[in-house]
Scaffold this active site. Structure first.
Site, PDB file in Angstrom:
ATOM      1  N   ILE A  13       0.839  -1.208   0.000  1.00  0.00           N
ATOM      2  CA  ILE A  13       0.000   0.000   0.000  1.00  0.00           C
ATOM      3  C   ILE A  13       0.870   1.252   0.000  1.00  0.00           C
ATOM      4  CG2 ILE A  13      -1.626   1.336   1.411  1.00  0.00           C
ATOM      5  CD1 ILE A  13      -2.832  -1.389   2.278  1.00  0.00           C
ATOM      6  N   ASP A  58      14.445   2.209  10.466  1.00  0.00           N
ATOM      7  CA  ASP A  58      13.386   1.594  11.259  1.00  0.00           C
ATOM      8  C   ASP A  58      12.568   2.681  11.961  1.00  0.00           C
ATOM      9  OD1 ASP A  58      11.939   0.190  13.226  1.00  0.00           O
ATOM     10  OD2 ASP A  58      13.552  -1.279  13.487  1.00  0.00           O
ATOM     11  N   ILE A  59      11.244   2.613  11.869  1.00  0.00           N
ATOM     12  CA  ILE A  59      10.422   3.641  12.554  1.00  0.00           C
ATOM     13  C   ILE A  59      10.569   3.559  14.071  1.00  0.00           C
ATOM     14  CG2 ILE A  59       8.682   3.954  10.737  1.00  0.00           C
ATOM     15  CD1 ILE A  59       6.779   2.215  12.561  1.00  0.00           C
ATOM     16  N   ALA A  79       4.141   1.932   7.637  1.00  0.00           N
ATOM     17  CA  ALA A  79       5.099   0.898   8.063  1.00  0.00           C
ATOM     18  C   ALA A  79       4.463   0.027   9.133  1.00  0.00           C
ATOM     19  CB  ALA A  79       6.365   1.553   8.615  1.00  0.00           C
ATOM     20  N   GLU A  81       4.383  -4.445  10.596  1.00  0.00           N
ATOM     21  CA  GLU A  81       4.377  -5.880  10.339  1.00  0.00           C
ATOM     22  C   GLU A  81       2.920  -6.181  10.006  1.00  0.00           C
ATOM     23  OE1 GLU A  81       6.689  -8.096  10.198  1.00  0.00           O
ATOM     24  OE2 GLU A  81       8.412  -7.014  10.994  1.00  0.00           O
ATOM     25  N   THR A  97       6.934  -3.211  16.300  1.00  0.00           N
ATOM     26  CA  THR A  97       6.830  -2.261  15.182  1.00  0.00           C
ATOM     27  C   THR A  97       5.512  -1.501  15.208  1.00  0.00           C
ATOM     28  OG1 THR A  97       8.281  -3.514  13.728  1.00  0.00           O
ATOM     29  CG2 THR A  97       6.683  -2.078  12.661  1.00  0.00           C
ATOM     30  N   THR A 122      -6.351  -0.737  10.213  1.00  0.00           N
ATOM     31  CA  THR A 122      -7.044  -1.790   9.469  1.00  0.00           C
ATOM     32  C   THR A 122      -8.425  -2.082  10.048  1.00  0.00           C
ATOM     33  OG1 THR A 122      -6.989  -4.194   9.140  1.00  0.00           O
ATOM     34  CG2 THR A 122      -5.648  -3.368  10.917  1.00  0.00           C
ATOM     35  N   ASP A 123      -9.307  -2.627   9.220  1.00  0.00           N
ATOM     36  CA  ASP A 123     -10.635  -3.011   9.731  1.00  0.00           C
ATOM     37  C   ASP A 123     -10.541  -4.190  10.701  1.00  0.00           C
ATOM     38  OD1 ASP A 123     -10.108  -5.092   7.933  1.00  0.00           O
ATOM     39  OD2 ASP A 123     -12.025  -4.933   6.869  1.00  0.00           O
ATOM     40  N   GLU A 124      -9.385  -4.865  10.719  1.00  0.00           N
ATOM     41  CA  GLU A 124      -9.249  -6.020  11.618  1.00  0.00           C
ATOM     42  C   GLU A 124      -9.298  -5.593  13.088  1.00  0.00           C
ATOM     43  OE1 GLU A 124      -6.622  -9.135  10.518  1.00  0.00           O
ATOM     44  OE2 GLU A 124      -6.648  -8.577   8.410  1.00  0.00           O
ATOM     45  N   TYR A 147      -1.745  -9.556  15.294  1.00  0.00           N
ATOM     46  CA  TYR A 147      -1.604  -8.463  14.315  1.00  0.00           C
ATOM     47  C   TYR A 147      -2.634  -7.375  14.600  1.00  0.00           C
ATOM     48  CZ  TYR A 147      -2.607  -5.918   9.959  1.00  0.00           C
ATOM     49  OH  TYR A 147      -2.871  -4.933   9.036  1.00  0.00           O
ATOM     50  N   LYS A 151      -2.095  -3.480  15.773  1.00  0.00           N
ATOM     51  CA  LYS A 151      -2.557  -2.330  14.980  1.00  0.00           C
ATOM     52  C   LYS A 151      -3.493  -1.453  15.823  1.00  0.00           C
ATOM     53  CE  LYS A 151      -1.933  -1.313  11.371  1.00  0.00           C
ATOM     54  NZ  LYS A 151      -0.855  -0.423  10.845  1.00  0.00           N
ATOM     55  N   PRO A 202      -3.951 -23.904  -0.997  1.00  0.00           N
ATOM     56  CA  PRO A 202      -4.311 -24.215   0.392  1.00  0.00           C
ATOM     57  C   PRO A 202      -5.342 -23.237   0.951  1.00  0.00           C
ATOM     58  CG  PRO A 202      -2.189 -23.105   0.298  1.00  0.00           C
ATOM     59  CD  PRO A 202      -2.672 -23.198  -1.114  1.00  0.00           C
TER      60      PRO A 202
HETATM   61  P1  NAD Z   1       3.411  -4.544   3.549  1.00  0.00           P
HETATM   62  O1  NAD Z   1       3.823  -5.620   4.472  1.00  0.00           O
HETATM   63  O2  NAD Z   1       3.381  -4.817   2.083  1.00  0.00           O
HETATM   64  O3  NAD Z   1       4.295  -3.263   3.784  1.00  0.00           O
HETATM   65  C1  NAD Z   1       4.751  -2.860   5.046  1.00  0.00           C
HETATM   66  C2  NAD Z   1       6.048  -2.108   4.840  1.00  0.00           C
HETATM   67  O4  NAD Z   1       6.503  -1.643   6.107  1.00  0.00           O
HETATM   68  C3  NAD Z   1       7.174  -2.964   4.255  1.00  0.00           C
HETATM   69  O5  NAD Z   1       7.786  -2.310   3.176  1.00  0.00           O
HETATM   70  C4  NAD Z   1       8.147  -3.143   5.408  1.00  0.00           C
HETATM   71  O6  NAD Z   1       9.495  -3.279   4.994  1.00  0.00           O
HETATM   72  C5  NAD Z   1       7.908  -1.860   6.186  1.00  0.00           C
HETATM   73  N1  NAD Z   1       8.271  -1.962   7.589  1.00  0.00           N
HETATM   74  C6  NAD Z   1       7.957  -2.972   8.465  1.00  0.00           C
HETATM   75  N2  NAD Z   1       8.487  -2.721   9.673  1.00  0.00           N
HETATM   76  C7  NAD Z   1       9.129  -1.533   9.581  1.00  0.00           C
HETATM   77  C8  NAD Z   1       9.861  -0.733  10.501  1.00  0.00           C
HETATM   78  N3  NAD Z   1      10.017  -1.138  11.764  1.00  0.00           N
HETATM   79  N4  NAD Z   1      10.388   0.430  10.062  1.00  0.00           N
HETATM   80  C9  NAD Z   1      10.225   0.836   8.770  1.00  0.00           C
HETATM   81  N5  NAD Z   1       9.556   0.113   7.864  1.00  0.00           N
HETATM   82  C10 NAD Z   1       9.004  -1.047   8.259  1.00  0.00           C
HETATM   83  O7  NAD Z   1       1.971  -4.126   4.067  1.00  0.00           O
HETATM   84  P2  NAD Z   1       0.766  -3.400   3.358  1.00  0.00           P
HETATM   85  O8  NAD Z   1      -0.231  -4.426   3.007  1.00  0.00           O
HETATM   86  O9  NAD Z   1       1.263  -2.460   2.339  1.00  0.00           O
HETATM   87  O10 NAD Z   1       0.185  -2.578   4.592  1.00  0.00           O
HETATM   88  C11 NAD Z   1       0.549  -1.214   4.803  1.00  0.00           C
HETATM   89  C12 NAD Z   1      -0.277  -0.658   5.939  1.00  0.00           C
HETATM   90  O11 NAD Z   1      -1.662  -0.777   5.641  1.00  0.00           O
HETATM   91  C13 NAD Z   1      -0.066  -1.425   7.249  1.00  0.00           C
HETATM   92  O12 NAD Z   1      -0.087  -0.515   8.303  1.00  0.00           O
HETATM   93  C14 NAD Z   1      -1.278  -2.344   7.330  1.00  0.00           C
HETATM   94  O13 NAD Z   1      -1.587  -2.640   8.660  1.00  0.00           O
HETATM   95  C15 NAD Z   1      -2.335  -1.482   6.670  1.00  0.00           C
HETATM   96  N6  NAD Z   1      -3.430  -2.205   6.027  1.00  0.00           N
HETATM   97  C16 NAD Z   1      -3.196  -3.154   5.077  1.00  0.00           C
HETATM   98  C17 NAD Z   1      -4.281  -3.782   4.465  1.00  0.00           C
HETATM   99  C18 NAD Z   1      -4.089  -4.821   3.385  1.00  0.00           C
HETATM  100  O14 NAD Z   1      -5.063  -5.450   2.980  1.00  0.00           O
HETATM  101  N7  NAD Z   1      -2.892  -5.004   2.852  1.00  0.00           N
HETATM  102  C19 NAD Z   1      -5.582  -3.446   4.820  1.00  0.00           C
HETATM  103  C20 NAD Z   1      -5.772  -2.464   5.800  1.00  0.00           C
HETATM  104  C21 NAD Z   1      -4.693  -1.841   6.373  1.00  0.00           C
END
Ligand code: NAD
Length: 341
Positions: A13, A58-59, A79, A81, A97, A122-124, A147, A151, A202
């Site tokens: 994202i 790292d954040i 950013a 996990e 994180t 997230t909606d979770e 997770y 969040k 799976p």
């Molecule tokens: P992703 O795992 O593809 O990307 C996360 C990024 O954060 C990665 O590039 C990773 O290297 C970086 N990162 C992780 N720990 C870090 C740290 N300590 N310091 C700096 N960078 C760090 O995830 P995504 O799917 O793109 O999700 C992005 C955000 O959107 C997240 O906050 C997630 O909770 C939220 N989100 C995702 C979804 C989904 O469906 N993918 C839905 C709702 C919300």
């Protein structure tokens, strides 16, 4: 033109958020520590665009945050996990994180008097819902997985900064995003690349877990809408109303790849797997946001994209080999110790 720091910009994202900001003329600084989920491949396409800078860091590191956000107008914290399955294996890493990292970034944002801070949640965080229900932006949070709990912790700290210090924090709570450049560990890319290769798919448990789906460019526009027109201290759901059971998602992928349903293999369900999420996005729609791509078209585009980008996802799959062994080949053995009874 604004200078916006996007953390996690090398992820799925975050990279689309960076692209959308760059496309409208903003300057973007991406802070990412390139975990297993962050991909150098995502950065390549961003680094080809003007006004983009990458900082590896790292954040959860205060000095890195301070240096990176100095002089920025806004911060968008993507950013995290993010992989629910991985959160079952390493919950403390997720809390580190997603809660401590977010809090560290918020402290730096407060110190730098950053104008706007968007916490991408997230909606979770709402936890599972009964059939017919949809979470509103004011519904209490009842997260169930490590997770989702992490969040929820991160966004509660963020909202406390709005209440306590007056920092202009806004939160997005998005439903499931899908589309190009998503790591092949996640449901839609995983099923797509396996179907393309004629491998078994799976499906967890009975496959009737229901999720709401939003195409990633629509999702990124939702984040920008909240950045531009959201309100301090408020949360905004990003949702489309398109709620689909996982088994149906897989059936559609089989149809799009021309594969047979015999590839589906029902495997032991994820412990604590929430049955259903759904959000009410009325508040975001009130800011003028609308999704542009419906699930049928978005999924077709996504499958076509993965078909054309094997080199990108193959490298990530190869790097995740050990994880795949644990989660799929040795699933029963991996999950057994996760239960205390
Ligand atoms: P992703 O795992 O593809 O990307 C996360 C990024 O954060 C990665 O590039 C990773 O290297 C970086 N990162 C992780 N720990 C870090 C740290 N300590 N310091 C700096 N960078 C760090 O995830 P995504 O799917 O793109 O999700 C992005 C955000 O959107 C997240 O906050 C997630 O909770 C939220 N989100 C995702 C979804 C989904 O469906 N993918 C839905 C709702 C919300």
């Amino acid at each position: 033109m604004s200078r916006v720091v996007v953390t996690g910009g090398a992820g799925f994202i975050g990279s689309h958020v960076c692209e959308a900001l760059l496309a409208r003329g903003d300057e973007v600084v991406c802070l990412d520590n390139l975990t297993d989920a962050g991909s150098a491949g995502n950065l390549e396409r961003l680094e080809a665009m003007p006004r983009f800078t990458f900082v590896k860091g790292d954040i959860a590191d205060a000095a890195t945050d301070r240096d990176t956000i100095a002089g920025a107008d806004a911060v968008v914290n993507c950013a995290a996990e993010t992989h629910v399955d991985r959160s079952l294996l390493t919950p403390a890493r997720f809390a580190h994180t997603d809660v401590f990292g977010a809090a560290t970034l918020l402290e730096a944002a407060l110190e730098a008097r950053i104008g706007r801070f968007v916490q991408v949640s997230t909606d979770e965080v709402y936890g599972p819902l009964a059939a017919g229900e949809a979470s509103e932006d004011v519904t209490p949070l009842r997260p169930t997985s490590p997770y989702a709990a992490s969040k929820a912790g991160g966004e509660l700290v963020a909202l406390s900064f709005a209440h306590t210090y007056g920092l202009d924090v806004r939160v997005t709570r998005g439903c499931n995003a899908y589309g190009p450049w998503q790591h092949p560990e996640k449901l839609i890319p995983l099923m797509t690349v396996r179907a393309l290769g004629g491998e078994r798919l799976p499906v967890y448990g009975d496959g009737l877990q229901q999720r709401e789906w939003c195409y990633v460019t629509d999702f990124a526009r939702g984040v920008l809408t909240v950045l531009d027109r959201g309100e301090r201290g408020k949360a905004f759901n990003i949702g489309t109303g398109e709620r689909v059971p996982n088994a149906d998602v897989v059936a559609r992928i089989l149809a799009l790849t021309g594969r047979d349903a015999a590839l589906v293999e029902h495997v032991i369900d994820r412990p604590g797997h929430d049955r259903r999420y759904a959000v009410d996005a009325t508040r975001l729609r009130g800011l003028g946001w609308r999704p542009e791509l419906d699930f049928e078209r978005g999924l077709a585009e996504t499958v076509a994209w993965y078909r054309a980008h094997e080199q990108w996802w193959r490298a990530l799959l190869d790097a995740s080999q050990e994880y795949f062994e644990r989660m799929y080949a040795r699933r029963a053995e991996t999950l057994a110790p996760l239960r205390s009874v």
